[in-house]
Design a protein around this motif. Structure first.
Motif, mmCIF file in Angstrom:
data_model
loop_
_atom_site.group_PDB
_atom_site.id
_atom_site.type_symbol
_atom_site.label_atom_id
_atom_site.label_comp_id
_atom_site.label_asym_id
_atom_site.label_seq_id
_atom_site.Cartn_x
_atom_site.Cartn_y
_atom_site.Cartn_z
ATOM 1 N N PHE A 70 -5.205 -6.020 -3.227
ATOM 2 C CA PHE A 70 -3.856 -5.463 -3.356
ATOM 3 C C PHE A 70 -3.135 -6.070 -4.555
ATOM 4 C CE2 PHE A 70 -4.484 -3.979 0.964
ATOM 5 C CZ PHE A 70 -3.688 -2.831 1.024
ATOM 6 N N ILE A 71 -3.257 -7.382 -4.705
ATOM 7 C CA ILE A 71 -2.617 -8.037 -5.846
ATOM 8 C C ILE A 71 -3.187 -7.513 -7.155
ATOM 9 C CG2 ILE A 71 -2.294 -10.258 -7.007
ATOM 10 C CD1 ILE A 71 -2.295 -11.579 -4.245
ATOM 11 N N ALA A 72 -4.505 -7.287 -7.185
ATOM 12 C CA ALA A 72 -5.154 -6.823 -8.414
ATOM 13 C C ALA A 72 -4.750 -5.408 -8.789
ATOM 14 C CB ALA A 72 -6.674 -6.920 -8.259
ATOM 15 N N ILE A 73 -4.682 -4.491 -7.793
ATOM 16 C CA ILE A 73 -4.367 -3.103 -8.137
ATOM 17 C C ILE A 73 -2.888 -2.910 -8.444
ATOM 18 C CG2 ILE A 73 -6.280 -2.168 -6.794
ATOM 19 C CD1 ILE A 73 -4.321 -1.415 -4.612
ATOM 20 N N LEU A 84 -0.818 -10.786 2.798
ATOM 21 C CA LEU A 84 -2.144 -10.749 3.421
ATOM 22 C C LEU A 84 -2.927 -12.027 3.140
ATOM 23 C CD1 LEU A 84 -3.173 -7.044 2.715
ATOM 24 C CD2 LEU A 84 -2.754 -8.062 4.964
ATOM 25 N N LEU A 85 -2.774 -12.576 1.952
ATOM 26 C CA LEU A 85 -3.425 -13.848 1.647
ATOM 27 C C LEU A 85 -2.889 -14.964 2.538
ATOM 28 C CD1 LEU A 85 -3.786 -14.062 -2.248
ATOM 29 C CD2 LEU A 85 -5.606 -14.096 -0.552
ATOM 30 N N ALA A 86 -1.564 -14.984 2.714
ATOM 31 C CA ALA A 86 -0.964 -15.977 3.602
ATOM 32 C C ALA A 86 -1.498 -15.816 5.024
ATOM 33 C CB ALA A 86 0.560 -15.844 3.587
ATOM 34 N N ASN A 120 5.149 -3.349 -4.387
ATOM 35 C CA ASN A 120 4.683 -3.250 -3.003
ATOM 36 C C ASN A 120 3.272 -3.792 -2.863
ATOM 37 O OD1 ASN A 120 4.331 -2.305 -0.250
ATOM 38 N ND2 ASN A 120 3.228 -0.560 -1.097
ATOM 39 N N TYR A 121 2.386 -3.398 -3.767
ATOM 40 C CA TYR A 121 1.011 -3.879 -3.707
ATOM 41 C C TYR A 121 0.944 -5.403 -3.849
ATOM 42 C CZ TYR A 121 -1.193 0.759 -4.042
ATOM 43 O OH TYR A 121 -1.643 2.031 -3.794
ATOM 44 N N ILE A 122 1.677 -5.939 -4.806
ATOM 45 C CA ILE A 122 1.614 -7.381 -5.062
ATOM 46 C C ILE A 122 2.163 -8.172 -3.879
ATOM 47 C CG2 ILE A 122 2.475 -9.237 -6.530
ATOM 48 C CD1 ILE A 122 2.410 -7.224 -8.870
#
Length: 232
Positions: free
Chosen positions: A110-113, A79-81, A71-73
């Motif tokens: 979000f991707i990092a966590i 969000l980046l898009a 979900n986070y990734i």
């Protein structure tokens, strides 16, 4: 090769470019709603997990933790898009550079966590050691980055709206930034000083408030294109 790319770009019609931007902006609607639904559902059905007390990141731990990791990734990628679409749309004026950058940083956290898991805390998972680890410390440090990037984006875009006399949106962005700030501070203090308390509930209030702001911002940009229709 460069000439080929330049020719392909020139051949792209304004309608096609607007459609591509619209798809990127739509990611801003999907991302926060996906995150909110997942953390609420997982928090309600996960055995031994108390959503009133425990933060949403602890859903990465225990049975089914991979769902929250994914979900986070996925949320971060969307969000980046959205940040890219926002930058392509807001080419000039106040906040046209820093607004998208801050939204992009927010997405990256979000991707990092996702793969950088938190340490067990506030009694979840039950019986697990709550000793601080390296990956747990990094996860904790990413929290303020996520918080400050979102709040800063609210304030930067509020300034843009004020400059173009969209005062209602400006006030709404400022109110969201203040609400998220209050919820974050209250969450940290509650988790530290009251051995949990309603820390999970307070954290989720900030997540929902910020998620609704992003979704409404995306819808506004899709429909109004910051003053111009994406259909043009």
């Amino acid at each position: 090769m460069n000439n080929t790319l330049r020719t392909a770009t020139l051949r792209t019609s304004p309608r096609e470019r607007a459609a591509a931007i619209g798809l990127l902006l739509a990611c801003g609607v999907i991302a926060p709603l996906l995150n909110i639904v997942v953390i609420l559902v997982l928090g309600a059905v996960r055995p031994g997990y108390n959503a009133w007390v425990v933060p949403d990141s602890n859903l990465e731990l225990g049975p089914g933790g991979w769902i929250q990791i994914a979900n986070y990734i996925v949320t971060g990628a969307l969000l980046l898009a959205f940040a890219v679409g926002t930058r392509r749309l807001l080419r000039t004026g106040p906040g046209s550079t820093w607004g998208p950058i801050l939204l992009g940083i927010y997405g990256l956290t979000f991707i990092a966590i996702g793969p950088i898991l938190p340490d067990p805390s506030l009694g979840y998972p039950r019986g697990a050691s709550e000793a601080l680890t390296v990956h747990g410390a990094i996860h904790i440090l990413l929290g303020p980055v996520q918080f400050f990037s979102l709040v800063a984006a609210c304030f930067v875009l509020a300034r843009r709206d004020a400059a173009i006399e969209r005062h209602w949106w400006s006030r709404y962005s400022l109110a969201t930034g203040l609400l998220v700030t209050i919820s974050y501070v209250a969450f940290v203090l509650t988790a530290k000083l009251s051995d949990g308390g309603p820390a999970g509930l307070i954290e989720r209030s900030g997540i929902i408030a910020s998620g609704i702001w992003i979704a409404l911002l995306a819808i506004r940009l899709i429909v109004g294109n910051d003053g111009r229709s994406t259909a043009r």
